[in-house]
Design an enzyme around this catalytic site. Structure first.
Site, PDB file in Angstrom:
ATOM      1  N   HIS A  82      13.058 -14.737  33.537  1.00  0.00           N
ATOM      2  CA  HIS A  82      11.951 -13.904  34.638  1.00  0.00           C
ATOM      3  C   HIS A  82      12.144 -14.383  35.898  1.00  0.00           C
ATOM      4  O   HIS A  82      12.653 -15.275  36.810  1.00  0.00           O
ATOM      5  CB  HIS A  82      10.396 -14.672  34.217  1.00  0.00           C
ATOM      6  CG  HIS A  82       9.419 -15.253  33.438  1.00  0.00           C
ATOM      7  ND1 HIS A  82       9.568 -13.781  32.704  1.00  0.00           N
ATOM      8  CD2 HIS A  82       9.776 -15.940  32.715  1.00  0.00           C
ATOM      9  CE1 HIS A  82       9.178 -14.716  31.754  1.00  0.00           C
ATOM     10  NE2 HIS A  82       8.858 -16.057  31.100  1.00  0.00           N
ATOM     11  N   ASN A 102      12.124 -24.651  25.956  1.00  0.00           N
ATOM     12  CA  ASN A 102      12.340 -23.287  25.911  1.00  0.00           C
ATOM     13  C   ASN A 102      11.806 -23.697  27.492  1.00  0.00           C
ATOM     14  O   ASN A 102      10.459 -24.410  27.712  1.00  0.00           O
ATOM     15  CB  ASN A 102      11.220 -22.687  25.284  1.00  0.00           C
ATOM     16  CG  ASN A 102      10.935 -20.977  26.379  1.00  0.00           C
ATOM     17  OD1 ASN A 102      12.532 -20.397  26.343  1.00  0.00           O
ATOM     18  ND2 ASN A 102       9.400 -20.857  26.480  1.00  0.00           N
ATOM     19  N   GLU A 131      12.766 -14.621  27.190  1.00  0.00           N
ATOM     20  CA  GLU A 131      11.350 -14.367  28.355  1.00  0.00           C
ATOM     21  C   GLU A 131      11.685 -12.992  29.183  1.00  0.00           C
ATOM     22  O   GLU A 131      10.936 -12.768  30.547  1.00  0.00           O
ATOM     23  CB  GLU A 131      10.787 -14.710  28.918  1.00  0.00           C
ATOM     24  CG  GLU A 131       9.820 -16.108  27.578  1.00  0.00           C
ATOM     25  CD  GLU A 131       8.948 -16.929  28.140  1.00  0.00           C
ATOM     26  OE1 GLU A 131       8.505 -16.592  29.847  1.00  0.00           O
ATOM     27  OE2 GLU A 131       8.563 -18.195  27.145  1.00  0.00           O
TER      28      GLU A 131
HETATM   29  O1  G3I Z   1      -7.206 -11.750  25.673  1.00  0.00           O
HETATM   30  C1  G3I Z   1      -8.204 -12.001  26.788  1.00  0.00           C
HETATM   31  C2  G3I Z   1      -9.098 -10.859  27.086  1.00  0.00           C
HETATM   32  O2  G3I Z   1     -10.086 -11.187  26.180  1.00  0.00           O
HETATM   33  C3  G3I Z   1     -10.141 -11.732  27.724  1.00  0.00           C
HETATM   34  O3  G3I Z   1     -10.905 -10.944  28.559  1.00  0.00           O
HETATM   35  C4  G3I Z   1      -9.185 -11.756  29.708  1.00  0.00           C
HETATM   36  C5  G3I Z   1      -9.438 -12.110  30.602  1.00  0.00           C
HETATM   37  O4  G3I Z   1      -9.605 -12.799  31.259  1.00  0.00           O
HETATM   38  O5  G3I Z   1      -8.019 -12.370  29.500  1.00  0.00           O
HETATM   39  C6  G3I Z   1      -7.314 -12.299  27.759  1.00  0.00           C
HETATM   40  O6  G3I Z   1      -6.857 -13.293  27.693  1.00  0.00           O
HETATM   41  C7  G3I Z   1      -5.356 -13.379  28.875  1.00  0.00           C
HETATM   42  C8  G3I Z   1      -4.158 -13.208  28.061  1.00  0.00           C
HETATM   43  O7  G3I Z   1      -2.663 -13.021  28.384  1.00  0.00           O
HETATM   44  C9  G3I Z   1      -3.843 -11.791  26.980  1.00  0.00           C
HETATM   45  O8  G3I Z   1      -3.362 -11.092  27.796  1.00  0.00           O
HETATM   46  C10 G3I Z   1      -5.069 -14.747  29.577  1.00  0.00           C
HETATM   47  O9  G3I Z   1      -6.362 -14.583  30.203  1.00  0.00           O
HETATM   48  C11 G3I Z   1      -3.848 -14.773  29.952  1.00  0.00           C
HETATM   49  O10 G3I Z   1      -3.979 -15.527  30.678  1.00  0.00           O
HETATM   50  C12 G3I Z   1      -2.674 -14.776  29.240  1.00  0.00           C
HETATM   51  O11 G3I Z   1      -1.523 -14.308  30.222  1.00  0.00           O
HETATM   52  C13 G3I Z   1      -0.341 -15.132  29.472  1.00  0.00           C
HETATM   53  C14 G3I Z   1      -0.039 -16.599  30.660  1.00  0.00           C
HETATM   54  O12 G3I Z   1       1.644 -16.063  29.498  1.00  0.00           O
HETATM   55  C15 G3I Z   1      -0.896 -17.228  29.824  1.00  0.00           C
HETATM   56  O13 G3I Z   1      -0.162 -18.235  30.816  1.00  0.00           O
HETATM   57  C16 G3I Z   1       0.440 -13.723  29.518  1.00  0.00           C
HETATM   58  O14 G3I Z   1      -0.256 -13.079  29.006  1.00  0.00           O
HETATM   59  C17 G3I Z   1       1.673 -14.007  28.966  1.00  0.00           C
HETATM   60  O15 G3I Z   1       3.180 -13.453  29.294  1.00  0.00           O
HETATM   61  C18 G3I Z   1       2.544 -15.422  29.385  1.00  0.00           C
HETATM   62  O16 G3I Z   1       3.351 -15.366  29.139  1.00  0.00           O
HETATM   63  C19 G3I Z   1       4.363 -16.840  29.670  1.00  0.00           C
HETATM   64  C20 G3I Z   1       5.514 -17.671  28.534  1.00  0.00           C
HETATM   65  O17 G3I Z   1       4.248 -18.135  27.342  1.00  0.00           O
HETATM   66  C21 G3I Z   1       5.910 -18.612  28.681  1.00  0.00           C
HETATM   67  N1  G3I Z   1       6.581 -18.450  30.070  1.00  0.00           N
HETATM   68  C22 G3I Z   1       6.219 -17.823  31.383  1.00  0.00           C
HETATM   69  C23 G3I Z   1       5.417 -16.040  30.517  1.00  0.00           C
HETATM   70  C24 G3I Z   1       4.545 -14.931  31.873  1.00  0.00           C
HETATM   71  O18 G3I Z   1       3.871 -15.961  32.177  1.00  0.00           O
END
Ligand code: G3I
Length: 451
Positions: A238, A202, A265
């Site tokens: 994206h 992916n 995605e």
């Molecule tokens: O759950 C914690 C929370 O407890 C905390 O207070 C907060 C503070 O930063 O963070 C929360 O976690 C976050 C998590 O999302 C849930 O919301 C992480 O920081 C954050 O880094 C994370 O981001 C995710 C990201 O991947 C990580 O790189 C996104 O939700 C998610 O949509 C995104 O998905 C990725 C795919 O896996 C791969 N392709 C790209 C795509 C978009 O970046």
């Protein structure tokens, strides 16, 4: 413009308008015009899915849309390495299981995302390298794929391993620095742990024929040529306010290699073109018979990781946007059917040994300092009700984990015995178990005895 040409143009324009209107009416009036994304995609054997978050499952608007519209779910974060193995060897599946159970309750397919990714590595893995990291990576793949064995439609086994820009090569990461074969090792370990799941590579910025997608294309072609078990390629998609003219051609060239393609995605920046770009992506998937499904990366704009870009199909209140309607219409317009679910071919094949109680053969995936072994046990002409396989390990090697069998000892001659569900084999029937080890893998054929 002459009066004649002008009236011809007007005539043509009204004829086109009539076709558009009448085909719209015809579609809505037919029995085939489904009214939800999942039902519409299912008409051609495809799925329409959403990435979902365990933390939002208590939101009634969110789950209302989810249950109504989608027939596939992907864990947005809950099955990633940092979530499932927060400290080495301690696995936590609480939130991943919530996503799985939501999918099962909906009768939906569940996509697993993602076994290995250089981002969202747990802290303990970020500081590892070399053989220790390679062993930890393979153990992670094996354990998580085993936990979800038989319940995942497709796994993103490896995520985002290629570099952006024009090199077409691999991205640097601690995973990559364990050796260029880490991707194929991960695919083999995933296949051994869950033979029924489709195994996907992916990535993003692969939305047309470009250096990065061509680098991945070359890897997939090489994997297919060498029998590395890969079944599908995920195109994250994206997207901004434009889409490459060769988006569909790019999907098709991968499909022509003999893998399924999936849009994994999808989200599109809001702007004048959002509905059109969503429709273009949908039509592209519908036109490629091996494009088996589309996943949007969230449900409402307020659920998206792209804060402020409003890139999804439902607004913050859960209302359908114009993009939703364009997707539904494109799904309802149809296209060649997807081949639908098919089982990946097994990575090992052996012939039953007539006369003998049972026989065993081993397939190895080795790297410097470790290996994953898949053992196939085949009953002879009488069938067996319980088996034991003896494997001789070279000096210095040791078994570190086993799946679908129990082992006595970890070094020298190690005996593996069936577990409750795979001991009984009909005449000529077969089953597989696996183990991971440090050091070199076995070099002599295993023995097999009926219990
Ligand atoms: O759950 C914690 C929370 O407890 C905390 O207070 C907060 C503070 O930063 O963070 C929360 O976690 C976050 C998590 O999302 C849930 O919301 C992480 O920081 C954050 O880094 C994370 O981001 C995710 C990201 O991947 C990580 O790189 C996104 O939700 C998610 O949509 C995104 O998905 C990725 C795919 O896996 C791969 N392709 C790209 C795509 C978009 O970046």
């Amino acid at each position: 413009m002459s009066l004649l040409r002008r009236s011809r143009s007007l005539l043509l324009a009204s004829a086109v308008a009539a076709v558009v209107v009448s085909s719209g009416v015809a579609l809505i009036g037919t029995a085939q015009a489904a009214t939800t994304l999942g039902a519409s995609a299912a008409q051609t054997g495809r799925y329409y899915g959403a990435a979902i978050a365990a933390g939002r499952l208590g939101d009634a608007t969110y789950t209302g849309i989810l249950n109504r519209e989608f027939n596939s779910v992907t864990a947005e974060n809950e099955m990633k390495w940092d979530a499932t193995e927060p400290s080495q060897g301690r696995f936590t599946y609480t939130n991943g299981d919530r996503i799985l159970n939501q999918g099962i309750a909906m009768g939906a397919k569940v996509r697993g995302h993602a076994l290995l990714w250089h981002q969202q590595e747990p802290g303990w893995a970020q500081s590892m390298s070399g053989t220790a990291l390679r062993n930890a990576m393979m153990n992670h793949v094996t354990q998580v794929a085993t936990h979800y064995r038989g319940r995942i439609h497709s796994w993103d086994v490896v995520n985002e391993a290629f570099a952006d820009g024009g090199s077409g090569g691999r991205r640097d990461s601690n995973l990559q620095r364990t050796g260029n074969d880490w991707i194929e090792a991960a695919f083999r370990a995933a296949r051994a742990a869950d033979p029924a799941a489709k195994l996907c590579y992916n990535d993003y910025n692969t939305d047309g024929i470009n250096a990065k997608s061509t680098g991945i294309y070359n890897m997939v072609r090489d994997f297919k040529a060498r029998g590395v078990p890969i079944d599908c390629v995920g195109f994250q998609s994206h997207l901004g306010t434009t889409i490459s003219g060769d988006y569909q051609a790019n999907l098709q060239r991968f499909a022509d290699l003999g893998v399924d393609v999936q849009i994994t995605e999808l989200d599109v920046a809001q702007g004048g073109n959002q509905a059109n770009i969503y429709a273009t992506v949908t039509r592209a998937c519908m036109a490629v018979s091996r494009c088996t499904g589309i996943t949007v990366w969230g449900i409402r704009d307020s659920d998206s990781w792209r804060t402020g870009e409003n890139p999804l199909l439902f607004d913050n209140s859960g209302n359908k946007k114009a993009a939703y309607t364009s997707v539904l219409n494109a799904l309802n317009a149809g296209g060649p059917s997807s081949p639908g679910p098919s089982s990946p071919s097994p990575s090992v094949s052996t012939s039953p040994q007539p006369g003998g109680a049972c026989s065993a053969s081993v397939s190895l995936n080795s790297w410097n300092g470790g290996f994953v072994a898949t053992v196939r046990v085949t009953a002879g002409s009488s069938g067996v009700n319980g088996w034991t396989v003896g494997v001789n390990l070279p000096a210095g090697s040791a078994v570190t984990s086993t799946w679908s069998a129990g082992n006595s000892g970890t070094t020298g001659t190690v005996n593996f015995r069936n577990v409750s569900y795979n001991g009984r084999l009909a005449a000529g029937g077969a089953t597989e178990f696996g183990f991971q080890g440090t050091g070199a893998g076995p070099t002599v054929s295993p023995s097999c005895a009926a219990a």
